[in-house]
Design a protein around this motif. Structure first.
Motif, PDB file in Angstrom:
ATOM      1  N   LEU A   3      -5.426   3.527  -7.014  1.00 47.29           N
ATOM      2  CA  LEU A   3      -4.988   3.158  -5.671  1.00 47.29           C
ATOM      3  C   LEU A   3      -5.948   3.742  -4.639  1.00 47.29           C
ATOM      4  O   LEU A   3      -6.888   4.465  -4.986  1.00 47.29           O
ATOM      5  CB  LEU A   3      -3.552   3.642  -5.465  1.00 47.29           C
ATOM      6  N   GLU A   4      -5.725   3.436  -3.370  1.00 47.77           N
ATOM      7  CA  GLU A   4      -6.701   3.789  -2.341  1.00 47.77           C
ATOM      8  C   GLU A   4      -6.999   5.283  -2.307  1.00 47.77           C
ATOM      9  O   GLU A   4      -8.146   5.704  -2.258  1.00 47.77           O
ATOM     10  CB  GLU A   4      -6.203   3.330  -0.970  1.00 47.77           C
ATOM     11  N   GLU A   5      -5.946   6.098  -2.307  1.00 48.59           N
ATOM     12  CA  GLU A   5      -6.134   7.544  -2.163  1.00 48.59           C
ATOM     13  C   GLU A   5      -5.729   8.346  -3.389  1.00 48.59           C
ATOM     14  O   GLU A   5      -5.716   9.574  -3.345  1.00 48.59           O
ATOM     15  CB  GLU A   5      -5.343   8.069  -0.952  1.00 48.59           C
ATOM     16  N   LYS A  24     -10.536  11.328  -5.799  1.00 45.39           N
ATOM     17  CA  LYS A  24      -9.129  11.046  -5.545  1.00 45.39           C
ATOM     18  C   LYS A  24      -8.218  12.069  -6.219  1.00 45.39           C
ATOM     19  O   LYS A  24      -8.545  12.607  -7.279  1.00 45.39           O
ATOM     20  CB  LYS A  24      -8.756   9.646  -6.043  1.00 45.39           C
ATOM     21  N   THR A  40       4.964   8.085   0.292  1.00 47.22           N
ATOM     22  CA  THR A  40       3.740   7.513   0.845  1.00 47.22           C
ATOM     23  C   THR A  40       2.614   8.524   0.708  1.00 47.22           C
ATOM     24  O   THR A  40       2.721   9.666   1.150  1.00 47.22           O
ATOM     25  CB  THR A  40       3.925   7.123   2.317  1.00 47.22           C
ATOM     26  N   SER A  47      -2.373   5.485   2.392  1.00 46.63           N
ATOM     27  CA  SER A  47      -1.913   4.154   2.776  1.00 46.63           C
ATOM     28  C   SER A  47      -1.059   3.494   1.705  1.00 46.63           C
ATOM     29  O   SER A  47      -0.637   2.349   1.862  1.00 46.63           O
ATOM     30  CB  SER A  47      -3.124   3.256   3.079  1.00 46.63           C
ATOM     31  N   THR A  48      -0.781   4.213   0.627  1.00 46.18           N
ATOM     32  CA  THR A  48      -0.043   3.644  -0.498  1.00 46.18           C
ATOM     33  C   THR A  48       1.397   4.147  -0.500  1.00 46.18           C
ATOM     34  O   THR A  48       1.635   5.349  -0.387  1.00 46.18           O
ATOM     35  CB  THR A  48      -0.695   4.017  -1.837  1.00 46.18           C
ATOM     36  N   THR A  49       2.335   3.216  -0.639  1.00 48.52           N
ATOM     37  CA  THR A  49       3.750   3.569  -0.733  1.00 48.52           C
ATOM     38  C   THR A  49       4.267   3.238  -2.125  1.00 48.52           C
ATOM     39  O   THR A  49       4.090   2.124  -2.624  1.00 48.52           O
ATOM     40  CB  THR A  49       4.581   2.826   0.321  1.00 48.52           C
ATOM     41  N   LEU A  50       4.895   4.224  -2.748  1.00 50.20           N
ATOM     42  CA  LEU A  50       5.568   4.043  -4.026  1.00 50.20           C
ATOM     43  C   LEU A  50       7.064   3.998  -3.762  1.00 50.20           C
ATOM     44  O   LEU A  50       7.596   4.838  -3.031  1.00 50.20           O
ATOM     45  CB  LEU A  50       5.255   5.192  -4.971  1.00 50.20           C
ATOM     46  N   ILE A  98       5.083  -0.523  -7.068  1.00 52.22           N
ATOM     47  CA  ILE A  98       3.909  -0.351  -6.210  1.00 52.22           C
ATOM     48  C   ILE A  98       3.595  -1.722  -5.640  1.00 52.22           C
ATOM     49  O   ILE A  98       2.928  -2.550  -6.276  1.00 52.22           O
ATOM     50  CB  ILE A  98       2.719   0.213  -6.998  1.00 52.22           C
ATOM     51  N   ALA A 137       1.664  -2.718  -3.291  1.00 46.94           N
ATOM     52  CA  ALA A 137       0.260  -3.017  -3.019  1.00 46.94           C
ATOM     53  C   ALA A 137      -0.465  -3.535  -4.256  1.00 46.94           C
ATOM     54  O   ALA A 137      -1.428  -4.310  -4.144  1.00 46.94           O
ATOM     55  CB  ALA A 137      -0.448  -1.767  -2.487  1.00 46.94           C
ATOM     56  N   ALA A 138       0.009  -3.127  -5.432  1.00 46.95           N
ATOM     57  CA  ALA A 138      -0.597  -3.572  -6.683  1.00 46.95           C
ATOM     58  C   ALA A 138       0.246  -4.632  -7.385  1.00 46.95           C
ATOM     59  O   ALA A 138      -0.177  -5.176  -8.414  1.00 46.95           O
ATOM     60  CB  ALA A 138      -0.807  -2.380  -7.618  1.00 46.95           C
TER      61      ALA A 138
END
Length: 278
Positions: free
Chosen positions: A26-28, A56, A132, A135-138, A155, A157-158
């Motif tokens: 993921l992004e971060e 990361k 969060t 920028s990623t929220t689980l 997730i 975003a994925a």
């Protein structure tokens, strides 16, 4: 071995029980799910994480506390850990560790890391709880039934649903905690697939799927098995119960014992607890 891979998700599958481990880029962060089983298999996951991690942070997610799903905990010592409140308060932590030690001793397995029960940095206590990271929220949902401490992870975003020991392509319900809770959890999973943009379902055992038709089939397979068991218990139909036993994939003494546990737990909930609806 790698069962599935794209630019974001890599699903590893153990030779034992077709157990999955997943790494999500993921992004971060890098999210690692249930690293298992054998030392060489865990080393393959470690190597993959090292190759894609960069700078990361790593997070280690446990879908539940069964020993096969926590066996690789200390292989990622700098990872922050995520799991349910039920996992954090697990009443049989030492028993789970004994199962790992007994497995390793039986098969002469040595590991390069200590065997410990996970200590959680992030504890999930309720449905819809979100974490969060950058920028990623689980998004998490409690998933009791198979065990009391089960957890679904979404997730968005994925487009991923990490399902733990539910919604396998071949594995019928193994109920160690509650038949009623298991049914409710399967219905919850159906709602998650409906309400979230799920494009990839990853079960704890068996094959991933990207097909919504297949996701629906797995939901219906579990619910149908539970409903037929319920009706057979309420009517005393031992023939149907025997037929249900024979439907388990990889029929063995283990699956037959699990079926007996399923029947015992459901019978107790239906009859001894006074729930007698047909």
């Amino acid at each position: 071995m790698i069962q599935y891979s794209n630019d974001v998700v890599t699903v590893f599958q153990s030779a034992l029980f077709r157990t999955t481990s997943t790494v999500i880029q993921l992004e971060e962060l890098i999210l690692i799910v249930d690293p298992n089983w054998l030392p060489g298999e865990i080393e393959e996951i470690q190597a993959h994480v090292d190759a894609v991690r960069g700078d990361k942070a790593c997070y280690l997610l446990f879908t539940h506390g069964d020993y096969d799903h926590i066996i690789g905990y200390k292989a990622f010592p700098d990872a922050k850990t995520i799991g349910s409140a039920g996992l954090s308060k697990h009443p049989k932590k030492e028993h789970k560790l004994k199962l790992i030690r007994d497995f390793d001793a039986t098969y002469y397995v040595t590991r390069s890391y200590p065997v410990e029960f996970p200590k959680l940095d992030i504890v999930i206590e309720h449905d819809g709880q979100q974490v969060t990271i950058g920028s990623t929220t689980l998004t998490f949902y409690l998933a009791p039934g198979h065990t009391e401490d089960g957890l679904f992870t979404v997730i968005d975003a994925a487009g991923v649903l990490v399902a733990g020991d539910y919604l396998s392509d071949f594995e019928l319900p193994f109920i160690y905690h509650s038949a009623l809770a298991y049914e409710n959890t399967i219905r919850k999973a159906a709602g998650i697939v409906r309400d979230h943009p799920i494009q990839l379902l990853i079960p704890g055992h068996g094959q991933h799927t990207t097909s919504h038709t297949e996701m629906e089939r797995r939901v219906n397979m579990a619910l149908d098995h539970l409903e037929r068991m319920k009706q057979a218990i309420l009517t005393g139909d031992e023939l149907v119960l025997k037929e249900l036993e024979q439907e388990h994939g990889f029929l063995s003494e283990t699956t037959m014992e699990c079926h007996k546990d399923n029947v015992r737990i459901m019978r107790q909930e239906l009859l001894e607890d006074g729930v007698k609806e047909v």
